[in-house]
Scaffold this motif. Sequence first.
Motif, PDB file in Angstrom:
ATOM      1  N   THR A   1     -68.046 -98.989  63.063  1.00  0.00           N
ATOM      2  CA  THR A   1     -68.951 -98.686  63.997  1.00  0.00           C
ATOM      3  C   THR A   1     -69.166 -97.369  63.847  1.00  0.00           C
ATOM      4  O   THR A   1     -68.059 -96.604  63.373  1.00  0.00           O
ATOM      5  CB  THR A   1     -68.536 -99.068  65.370  1.00  0.00           C
ATOM      6  OG1 THR A   1     -67.516 -98.245  65.655  1.00  0.00           O
ATOM      7  CG2 THR A   1     -68.322-100.721  65.505  1.00  0.00           C
ATOM      8  N   ARG A   2     -69.797 -96.536  64.535  1.00  0.00           N
ATOM      9  CA  ARG A   2     -69.810 -95.228  64.571  1.00  0.00           C
ATOM     10  C   ARG A   2     -68.611 -94.347  65.283  1.00  0.00           C
ATOM     11  O   ARG A   2     -68.081 -93.318  64.888  1.00  0.00           O
ATOM     12  CB  ARG A   2     -71.087 -94.593  65.456  1.00  0.00           C
ATOM     13  CG  ARG A   2     -72.342 -94.621  64.615  1.00  0.00           C
ATOM     14  CD  ARG A   2     -73.351 -93.800  65.269  1.00  0.00           C
ATOM     15  NE  ARG A   2     -74.474 -93.594  64.040  1.00  0.00           N
ATOM     16  CZ  ARG A   2     -75.229 -94.112  63.674  1.00  0.00           C
ATOM     17  NH1 ARG A   2     -75.136 -95.644  64.360  1.00  0.00           N
ATOM     18  NH2 ARG A   2     -76.031 -94.132  63.092  1.00  0.00           N
ATOM     19  N   ASP A   3     -68.052 -95.342  66.039  1.00  0.00           N
ATOM     20  CA  ASP A   3     -66.833 -94.812  66.853  1.00  0.00           C
ATOM     21  C   ASP A   3     -65.580 -94.732  65.848  1.00  0.00           C
ATOM     22  O   ASP A   3     -64.645 -94.083  66.069  1.00  0.00           O
ATOM     23  CB  ASP A   3     -66.383 -95.851  67.887  1.00  0.00           C
ATOM     24  CG  ASP A   3     -67.255 -95.648  68.869  1.00  0.00           C
ATOM     25  OD1 ASP A   3     -68.153 -94.732  69.018  1.00  0.00           O
ATOM     26  OD2 ASP A   3     -67.231 -96.783  69.777  1.00  0.00           O
ATOM     27  N   ASP A   4     -65.728 -95.262  64.637  1.00  0.00           N
ATOM     28  CA  ASP A   4     -64.758 -95.299  63.485  1.00  0.00           C
ATOM     29  C   ASP A   4     -64.728 -93.985  62.701  1.00  0.00           C
ATOM     30  O   ASP A   4     -64.082 -93.594  61.804  1.00  0.00           O
ATOM     31  CB  ASP A   4     -65.001 -96.485  62.591  1.00  0.00           C
ATOM     32  CG  ASP A   4     -64.500 -97.655  63.465  1.00  0.00           C
ATOM     33  OD1 ASP A   4     -63.407 -97.722  64.438  1.00  0.00           O
ATOM     34  OD2 ASP A   4     -65.263 -98.528  63.467  1.00  0.00           O
TER      35      ASP A   4
ATOM     36  N   VAL B   1     -73.807 -99.038  58.905  1.00  0.00           N
ATOM     37  CA  VAL B   1     -73.645 -99.542  60.261  1.00  0.00           C
ATOM     38  C   VAL B   1     -74.991 -99.741  60.795  1.00  0.00           C
ATOM     39  O   VAL B   1     -75.267-100.662  61.637  1.00  0.00           O
ATOM     40  CB  VAL B   1     -73.250 -98.235  60.851  1.00  0.00           C
ATOM     41  CG1 VAL B   1     -73.352 -98.082  62.638  1.00  0.00           C
ATOM     42  CG2 VAL B   1     -71.797 -97.980  60.708  1.00  0.00           C
TER      43      VAL B   1
END
Length: 178
Positions: A9-12, A46
Amino acid sequence: MGITFRPVTRDDFGLIGHWLAQAHVARWWAHETGPEAVERDFGPTVRGEEPNEDLIALDDGRPLGLCQRSFWASYPDEVAEFAPFLLVPPDAMTIDYLVGDPADVGRGRGSALVRALADDTLAGHPTCGQLLVPVAAGNVASQRVLEKAGFVFVTVARVEPDNPVDPPEQRVYRRLRT
């Protein structure tokens, strides 16, 4: 629990940038590591714009590494590049992988990650008949990881290297479904 996988995810992206900047990863992945570059390189997957999967490998819930997988047929230019050296069947997939933290390198975690990734890929993609994985000829550690994970050396292909400092030789490994 062992090694499991979840989609990136973008959080990664911050963690991926950190991993890509590690010397043991940077040598073979040759990616830019800034936020814009990570977004450029991993954002399309993503968003569902790329026909591949980017995954975070978790070791008992702790991030261990980054993995990618795709059907070779989704990238016809790469199939054509390898065609003089190797028959790439339409049901073949490939994987790529890295162990992010230097403290996890050299402890068998890479072999465990690749074995789990291969098993997960074959289980999750029933139309995949085999995994074909090219590795830079100089990346002996990755070759050992593949062999320990049940892959068998097939051939050497001379193709454009991922990292321009490498020679064109890629050692190709295979793992069949059966």
